[in-house]
Write an enzyme that holds these catalytic residues in place. Structure first.
Site, short mmCIF file in Angstrom:
data_model
loop_
_atom_site.label_atom_id
_atom_site.label_comp_id
_atom_site.label_asym_id
_atom_site.label_seq_id
_atom_site.Cartn_x
_atom_site.Cartn_y
_atom_site.Cartn_z
N LYS A 22 32.71 22.74 24.57
CA LYS A 22 34.13 22.58 24.25
C LYS A 22 34.99 22.79 25.50
CE LYS A 22 36.54 26.13 22.34
NZ LYS A 22 37.77 26.46 23.09
N ASN A 23 34.73 23.88 26.22
CA ASN A 23 35.61 24.22 27.35
C ASN A 23 35.40 23.33 28.57
OD1 ASN A 23 36.76 26.15 25.79
ND2 ASN A 23 35.95 27.92 26.90
N ARG A 95 45.99 26.24 22.71
CA ARG A 95 46.52 26.66 24.02
C ARG A 95 46.02 25.79 25.16
NH1 ARG A 95 48.72 31.04 25.38
NH2 ARG A 95 47.58 30.77 27.31
N CYS A 119 48.51 34.53 21.66
CA CYS A 119 47.42 34.23 20.76
C CYS A 119 46.74 35.53 20.38
CB CYS A 119 46.45 33.22 21.37
SG CYS A 119 45.31 33.93 22.50
N ARG A 124 47.87 35.94 27.43
CA ARG A 124 47.42 34.70 28.09
C ARG A 124 48.55 33.96 28.80
NH1 ARG A 124 42.81 32.13 24.33
NH2 ARG A 124 41.94 31.50 26.28
N ASP A 308 33.64 35.44 26.31
CA ASP A 308 33.41 34.64 25.10
C ASP A 308 32.08 34.98 24.40
OD1 ASP A 308 35.82 33.40 25.39
OD2 ASP A 308 35.03 31.50 26.14
N VAL A 330 38.55 41.22 30.46
CA VAL A 330 39.28 39.97 30.70
C VAL A 330 40.54 39.88 29.84
CG1 VAL A 330 39.15 37.45 30.72
CG2 VAL A 330 37.16 38.81 31.42
N ARG A 400 36.89 25.18 15.32
CA ARG A 400 37.49 24.81 16.60
C ARG A 400 36.43 24.78 17.70
NH1 ARG A 400 40.97 29.02 18.38
NH2 ARG A 400 40.57 27.83 20.25
C1 UD1 Z 1 39.50 30.09 29.37
C2 UD1 Z 1 38.63 29.65 28.22
C3 UD1 Z 1 38.39 30.80 27.25
C4 UD1 Z 1 37.85 32.02 27.99
C5 UD1 Z 1 38.72 32.36 29.20
C6 UD1 Z 1 38.11 33.44 30.06
C7 UD1 Z 1 39.16 27.29 28.02
C8 UD1 Z 1 39.82 26.22 27.24
N1 UD1 Z 1 39.30 28.54 27.54
O1 UD1 Z 1 40.77 30.47 28.85
O2 UD1 Z 1 37.47 30.39 26.25
O3 UD1 Z 1 37.82 33.14 27.12
O4 UD1 Z 1 38.90 31.20 30.03
O5 UD1 Z 1 36.85 33.09 30.48
O6 UD1 Z 1 38.49 27.03 29.00
N2 UD1 Z 1 45.88 35.49 33.42
C9 UD1 Z 1 47.03 35.99 34.02
N3 UD1 Z 1 47.95 35.11 34.52
C10 UD1 Z 1 47.77 33.75 34.43
C11 UD1 Z 1 46.61 33.26 33.83
C12 UD1 Z 1 45.67 34.15 33.33
O7 UD1 Z 1 47.24 37.20 34.09
O8 UD1 Z 1 48.65 33.01 34.87
C13 UD1 Z 1 44.89 36.44 32.86
C14 UD1 Z 1 44.78 36.30 31.33
O9 UD1 Z 1 45.75 37.06 30.66
C15 UD1 Z 1 43.38 36.83 31.11
C16 UD1 Z 1 42.62 36.36 32.37
O10 UD1 Z 1 43.61 36.09 33.34
O11 UD1 Z 1 43.43 38.24 31.07
C17 UD1 Z 1 41.75 35.14 32.17
O12 UD1 Z 1 42.52 34.11 31.58
P1 UD1 Z 1 42.22 32.56 31.83
O13 UD1 Z 1 41.01 32.39 32.70
O14 UD1 Z 1 43.48 31.90 32.26
O15 UD1 Z 1 41.85 32.07 30.37
P2 UD1 Z 1 42.04 30.61 29.82
O16 UD1 Z 1 41.91 29.65 30.96
O17 UD1 Z 1 43.23 30.55 28.94
#
Ligand code: UD1
Length: 420
Positions: A22-23, A95, A119, A124, A308, A330, A400
């Protein structure tokens, strides 16, 4: 709303095929917006999130066709891309819609994407995505719940990301492909899904080096073209089936997968007492009928243990011998499954970002429900070890991210029914 009824306990046995990830599928589908030419994809999983991304792309003017003969075959053609507006109605349901931000801006010079809301598992934020686009020369503002980004032409730059963000890295990687000049993405996510996206972008004509490391280099090109790409296997789905096999003391072979994508998870399964054998595209786990041993887990960005898979290992520890300490680094609020597992008799104490799980011989059946995707998966696999019938409610989260999970588990000998 659909629910699953699961009769436990059972011992999983047999073979199961992994679906496409999926990702990986979601960013790669978004990448189709970068080219005025078709992108043919194979092994796209049949999931609610994938359908949502398909609807979003169609909404933007991309032609979206699913092969009639091959259910995982999709052709996406953004030749007639006509809109830069990703509406709240679609973004709020997923998202990962934020992924279209980079390609829309790079291709059209403009993007208007609804700000994804909070979420269940934490805030996030998307600051990494927005700051990175600014570094590439875009004007970015957040107004009325929308991210509005403009750039006549993106310009390559050195971007140091504050946080390791998977979708942040993907948005910037896609944007940089069509920027003027060279981009270096520092502190990039090393997740296999970022690598799969880079492989697809390269097939489309992008010049990328260093994916899978924390420094990705991109040489911007004038345009991208037609390509074909097969989505990588889903390492989280694979890991979920292996955890389910371990927890039920079973013997399961996952085919069409890639052991190299989940080394940290396999290491923990070995520590839990599983005998593992691997080939190029399969993993076989055998518990020899033994109860698993509890394992300590600490989540972090790839190549460390994936967040995950955290919920599934809470379920595993709940029936294991000994005490497992599970630390979530995370996301700040990713223990909702713990309360539900406790309703099934699991002995778990939470302190800050740590869950201390004291294993029990078996769990009790109970009606449960989950508020996010992986939490739902942990309840389903815990139910396999419960003494009786567990009802898992609200399984739309599961749909999902897991393709036909009830059929796949039934194929391994579980008694699982979907009730409409
Ligand atoms: C993606 C995955 C999700 C997985 C996650 C972490 C997809 C569609 N989803 O989510 O399944 O659980 O990676 O492996 O690929 N953060 C910040 N600032 C930002 C962005 C992120 O502080 O601007 C923090 C987030 O709050 C979180 C961490 O960084 O604590 C990781 O988030 P991120 O890697 O961005 O997750 P997603 O890309 O949303």
């Amino acid at each position: 709303m659909d629910r699953l009824e699961i009769d436990g306990p059972c011992r999983l046995q047999g073979e199961v095929r992994a679906s496409g990830a999926k990702n990986a599928a979601l960013p790669i589908m978004a990448a189709s917006l970068l080219a005025a030419a078709p992108l043919r994809l194979a092994r796209v999983p049949a999931l609610a999130d994938v359908r949502t991304m398909g609807r979003l792309l169609a909404d933007l003017g991309c032609s979206v066709r699913q092969d009639e003969s091959d259910p995982g075959g999709w052709t996406l053609d953004a030749s007639a891309l006509s809109s830069c507006h990703a509406d709240y109605e679609l973004v709020r349901t997923m998202r990962a819609s934020i992924l279209v931000l980079g390609p829309l801006l790079a291709r059209l010079g403009e993007a208007e994407v609804s700000l994804p809301g909070g979420c269940a598992i934490g805030a996030r934020p998307v600051q990494v995505h927005l700051d990175g686009l600014r570094a590439l020369g875009a004007e970015v503002a957040v107004r009325d719940g929308y991210i509005r980004a403009r750039a006549e032409r993106l310009v390559g730059a050195r971007v140091v990301m504050d946080q390791v963000s998977v979708t942040g890295t993907e948005v910037l990687l896609m944007a940089a492909c069509l920027a003027d000049g060279d981009t270096v993405l520092e502190n990039a996510a090393r997740e296999p899904e970022v690598v799969d996206l880079a492989v697809c972008l390269r097939a489309m004509g992008a010049k990328i080096r260093g994916e899978g490391t924390s420094t990705i280099q991109v040489q911007g090109v004038g345009r991208l073209g037609a390509a074909e790409h097969r989505i990588q296997p889903d390492r989280i789905e694979t890991g979920t089936f292996l955890a389910a096999a371990a927890l039920t003391r079973g013997q399961v072979c996952v085919r069409d997968t890639d052991p190299q994508l989940l080394e940290a998870v396999l290491r923990k399964l070995r520590l839990a007492g599983a005998a593992l054998r691997t080939g190029a595209d399969w993993i076989e786990l055998d518990m020899g009928g033994k109860r698993p041993r509890a394992v300590d887990i600490s989540t972090a960005p790839h190549p460390a243990f994936p967040t995950d898979m955290q919920a599934q290992f809470c379920a595993l520890n709940a029936v294991a011998e000994g005490v497992g300490v599970v630390t979530e680094n995370v996301f700040e609020n990713r223990f909702q499954h713990v309360l539900e597992l406790s309703r099934m008799g699991a002995d778990i104490r939470i302190e800050h970002n740590t869950a201390v799980v004291i294993g029990r011989e078996a769990l009790d059946p109970a009606p449960v429900m989950a508020t996010d995707l992986r939490a739902s998966a942990s309840l389903v696999i815990a139910a396999l070890a419960a003494q009786g019938t567990t009802v898992v409610n609200r399984i739309y989260h599961l749909d999902r991210g897991y393709e036909r999970i009830e059929d796949k588990l039934a194929g391994l000998g579980a008694a699982v029914r979907r009730v409409k």
